[in-house]
Write a protein that holds these residues in place. Structure first.
Motif, PDB file in Angstrom:
ATOM      1  N   LEU A   7       0.823  -1.198   0.000  1.00 17.72           N
ATOM      2  CA  LEU A   7       0.000   0.000   0.000  1.00 17.72           C
ATOM      3  C   LEU A   7       0.866   1.261   0.000  1.00 17.72           C
ATOM      4  O   LEU A   7       0.536   2.263  -0.649  1.00 17.72           O
ATOM      5  N   SER A   8       2.011   1.189   0.731  1.00 19.07           N
ATOM      6  CA  SER A   8       2.859   2.388   0.848  1.00 19.07           C
ATOM      7  C   SER A   8       3.526   2.760  -0.475  1.00 19.07           C
ATOM      8  O   SER A   8       4.021   3.879  -0.627  1.00 19.07           O
ATOM      9  N   LYS A   9       3.556   1.832  -1.443  1.00 21.65           N
ATOM     10  CA  LYS A   9       4.213   2.098  -2.721  1.00 21.65           C
ATOM     11  C   LYS A   9       3.296   2.819  -3.709  1.00 21.65           C
ATOM     12  O   LYS A   9       3.757   3.250  -4.774  1.00 21.65           O
ATOM     13  N   LEU A  10       2.012   2.948  -3.379  1.00 21.05           N
ATOM     14  CA  LEU A  10       1.081   3.559  -4.319  1.00 21.05           C
ATOM     15  C   LEU A  10       1.416   5.040  -4.528  1.00 21.05           C
ATOM     16  O   LEU A  10       1.885   5.738  -3.615  1.00 21.05           O
ATOM     17  N   ALA A  11       1.082   5.510  -5.729  1.00 19.94           N
ATOM     18  CA  ALA A  11       1.412   6.905  -6.103  1.00 19.94           C
ATOM     19  C   ALA A  11       0.634   7.910  -5.273  1.00 19.94           C
ATOM     20  O   ALA A  11       1.037   9.069  -5.141  1.00 19.94           O
ATOM     21  N   ALA A  12      -0.484   7.481  -4.699  1.00 22.04           N
ATOM     22  CA  ALA A  12      -1.289   8.429  -3.920  1.00 22.04           C
ATOM     23  C   ALA A  12      -0.523   8.994  -2.741  1.00 22.04           C
ATOM     24  O   ALA A  12      -0.858  10.076  -2.238  1.00 22.04           O
ATOM     25  N   PHE A  13       0.528   8.269  -2.273  1.00 19.81           N
ATOM     26  CA  PHE A  13       1.278   8.735  -1.117  1.00 19.81           C
ATOM     27  C   PHE A  13       2.486   9.600  -1.516  1.00 19.81           C
ATOM     28  O   PHE A  13       3.276   9.975  -0.659  1.00 19.81           O
ATOM     29  N   PRO A  44       8.119   3.302   6.232  1.00 16.76           N
ATOM     30  CA  PRO A  44       8.370   4.676   5.775  1.00 16.76           C
ATOM     31  C   PRO A  44       7.811   4.889   4.361  1.00 16.76           C
ATOM     32  O   PRO A  44       7.711   3.952   3.565  1.00 16.76           O
ATOM     33  N   ILE A  45       7.447   6.122   4.067  1.00 14.76           N
ATOM     34  CA  ILE A  45       6.986   6.524   2.730  1.00 14.76           C
ATOM     35  C   ILE A  45       8.111   7.308   2.061  1.00 14.76           C
ATOM     36  O   ILE A  45       8.655   8.246   2.648  1.00 14.76           O
ATOM     37  N   TYR A  46       8.444   6.916   0.845  1.00 11.20           N
ATOM     38  CA  TYR A  46       9.517   7.603   0.108  1.00 11.20           C
ATOM     39  C   TYR A  46       8.924   8.337  -1.100  1.00 11.20           C
ATOM     40  O   TYR A  46       7.994   7.834  -1.742  1.00 11.20           O
ATOM     41  N   ASN A  47       9.488   9.498  -1.359  1.00 11.49           N
ATOM     42  CA  ASN A  47       9.071  10.223  -2.576  1.00 11.49           C
ATOM     43  C   ASN A  47       9.865   9.698  -3.770  1.00 11.49           C
ATOM     44  O   ASN A  47      10.663   8.765  -3.639  1.00 11.49           O
ATOM     45  N   LYS A  48       9.680  10.313  -4.912  1.00 11.08           N
ATOM     46  CA  LYS A  48      10.338   9.830  -6.120  1.00 11.08           C
ATOM     47  C   LYS A  48      11.844   9.986  -6.063  1.00 11.08           C
ATOM     48  O   LYS A  48      12.587   9.312  -6.776  1.00 11.08           O
ATOM     49  N   GLN A  49      12.306  10.904  -5.196  1.00 10.59           N
ATOM     50  CA  GLN A  49      13.739  11.104  -5.051  1.00 10.59           C
ATOM     51  C   GLN A  49      14.334  10.159  -4.006  1.00 10.59           C
ATOM     52  O   GLN A  49      15.518  10.200  -3.705  1.00 10.59           O
ATOM     53  N   GLY A  50      13.500   9.276  -3.402  1.00 13.55           N
ATOM     54  CA  GLY A  50      13.981   8.319  -2.408  1.00 13.55           C
ATOM     55  C   GLY A  50      14.084   8.902  -1.019  1.00 13.55           C
ATOM     56  O   GLY A  50      14.683   8.286  -0.132  1.00 13.55           O
TER      57      GLY A  50
END
Length: 543
Positions: free
Chosen positions: A69-75, A167-173
């Motif tokens: 779930l944490s990998k979804l783009a919504a986050f 943890p939630i990561y953005n596109k930059q990690g």
């Protein structure tokens, strides 16, 4: 002190069998206990291992779902709170075990959550956030703190959760937040039931314990044990990673056959180190062994009795001549009718047997004469009915029984109407036959425990056992039956003869005086019946 030969043989045989039985119990009981312990203990250990795997597999599955779930783009930034809330609520709806799921920013603020619980609050001090910022975090069972008053709890039981956060990561990690979830510990009950219910169909008294590695607290088990500390040597073996069984004692004298397993994770899930213990009271687990031991004891006792009897008869065969005479003498003294046995092999025994037989014959003849004389003294020679002496003896017993049972005695005095005319017309021989037939009809009209006595001539007395409530009605029924029977014709010598019957009655009660007074009143009532027209019953009013 001396014992006879029969006692010696019987006792020796019985003692030998009892000793053999004790040896069998020890040998078979020991081997059976080992076999049952291995069979049931192995089964319990297998179920404990299966439950540990189920618990770890469940946690692995839930943590994996949170990670996916944490990998979804919504986050990813920018956040769409409505979309995130929808995803979180959909997760809870699909898997109710997720009691609360929240999306936190990097400062610990709850941006979105299921049912908006804790939304907008900061929970940065909670381990679920702090550990979730570092990486995948799975926390052990703990009581609800912030959510205890916010979540519905109809049952009122303390709420307990297992934490999962990533943890939630953005596109930059970069770490931009945490996806945190509280799983209701109630899911463990479902796992428990899936293991224990089938197990209880095969085994009685089984209980399951799940123990925390953190503080040895019982997380799952009977309600009275949850939250308490578990301290037993079996826990040391579980923590050592062993999956096996043992017989152990917990505190007091209660022994258990215990199977145990260690939760060491599933695939890439390391596990929380839960110890799973499934145990059964030793008394129940080894019930089949105890039953077998009881069977052996009973069989041994039965064998001891059988061989004791064999020894008894063997000794009896050895000493048969004298024992046979002794047994016959005992039987004779108890009233049995037996012959004294003889033995031609031993002269002294033959002489003793003949002497005893002569003594018995003489005593038997004397007893027969005395019995005949006693019988003649108690019965009427013409009709065979009891006479006045027998009536007095019967009354003594009847009075005692009546007082004991709180009932009554009804006395019927009877006299034949027209008997003198039969005597004068047909002679005394015909009159005697008539009296004999009258006696038979009177006996037919009464019960076995009552008495019909002839006092003399054509005068009879009947004593009835009647109730305390309606003695007159009951005695009147019998008296009427007697009168009707006597009124029937008598066929004697080809002649049909007719006589009547007058009856006087009186009732004796336990609280009254002597029964002789009731007899006198019944006699007086008889004469009233005679004067009143005969062939009827009259109760003496004074009775």
């Amino acid at each position: 002190m001396s014992i006879n030969l029969r006692t010696f043989f019987s006792g020796a045989f019985a003692v030998i069998i009892i000793l053999l039985t004790a040896l069998l119990i020890w040998m078979i009981g020991s081997e059976s206990t080992k076999s049952v312990e291995k069979s049931i203990g192995g089964s319990l250990a297998g179920e404990a291992n299966r439950m540990a795997e189920k618990l770890d597999h469940f946690m692995w599955s839930r943590s994996g779902e949170v990670q996916v779930l944490s990998k979804l783009a919504a986050f990813q930034e920018p956040y769409d709170k409505a979309e995130i809330s929808g995803l979180l609520n959909e997760l809870k709806s699909s898997l109710p075990v997720f009691t609360w799921v929240g999306f936190l920013d990097s400062d610990g603020n709850v941006l979105s959550s299921t049912d908006n619980i804790l939304s907008g609050q900061n929970i940065s001090q909670r381990p679920v956030f702090q550990e979730g910022m570092k990486g995948l975090f799975i926390g052990d069972v703990h009581d609800a703190v912030l959510l205890s008053k916010l979540l519905p709890n109809p049952g009122g039981e303390p709420l307990q959760f297992v934490d999962v956060s990533v943890p939630i990561y953005n596109k930059q990690g970069q770490t931009t937040g945490v996806l945190a979830a509280h799983l209701s510990w109630e899911w463990s009950r479902e796992v428990e039931r899936s293991i224990v219910d089938p197990l209880k169909e095969r085994m009685n008294g089984v209980e399951v314990l799940v123990i925390s590695r953190k503080d040895d607290t019982i997380l799952l088990g009977p309600d009275n044990l949850i939250g308490t500390k578990f301290s037993d040597k079996v826990l040391q073996k579980v923590r050592a990673g062993q999956n096996s069984w043992m017989v152990e004692r917990e505190g007091g004298d209660d022994a258990y056959l215990t199977g145990y397993a260690y939760g060491d994770g599933y695939l890439n899930y390391p596990g929380l180190g839960w110890s799973v213990i499934i145990r059964q009271p030793a008394e129940i687990a080894f019930a089949s062994v105890h039953q077998l031991e009881r069977f052996i004891i009973l069989s041994g006792l039965a064998a001891a009795v059988v061989f004791g009897v064999i020894g008894w008869f063997l000794a009896g065969w050895i000493s048969r001549p004298l024992n046979a005479i002794s047994k016959a003498a005992d039987l004779l003294s108890s009233g049995a009718c037996v012959d004294i046995p003889t033995s031609a092999r031993i002269t002294d025994v033959a002489v003793l047997s003949a002497s005893m037989q002569n003594l018995v014959d003489n005593l038997t003849k004397t007893e027969s004469k005395l019995s005949y004389m006693s019988d003649m003294a108690m019965h009427d020679s013409l009709t065979g009915l009891p006479n006045r002496a027998a009536l007095d003896e019967f009354m003594a017993h009847a009075v005692s029984k009546t007082k004991q049972n709180q009932t009554t005695l009804s006395i019927l005095y009877l006299d034949l109407d027209g008997f003198k005319r039969v005597n004068d017309t047909y002679g005394h021989g015909t009159g005697d036959v008539l009296l004999q037939q009258v006696a038979g009809r009177l006996l037919e009209s009464t019960r076995d425990h009552e008495i019909v006595a002839r006092l003399g001539g054509d005068e009879f007395v009947v004593i009835l056992h009647t109730s305390a409530g309606k003695p007159m009605q009951e005695s009147e029924i019998v008296a009427t039956r007697i009168i009707n029977k006597i009124n029937l014709p008598f066929l004697i010598g080809g002649e049909s003869l007719h006589v009547g019957c007058s009856v006087g009655a009186a009732v004796w009660y336990p609280d009254a005086g002597e029964p002789a007074e009731a007899m006198r009143l019944a006699d007086e009532a008889l004469y009233i019946s005679k004067r009143s027209g005969k062939n009827r019953i009259t109760f003496e009013a004074a009775s």
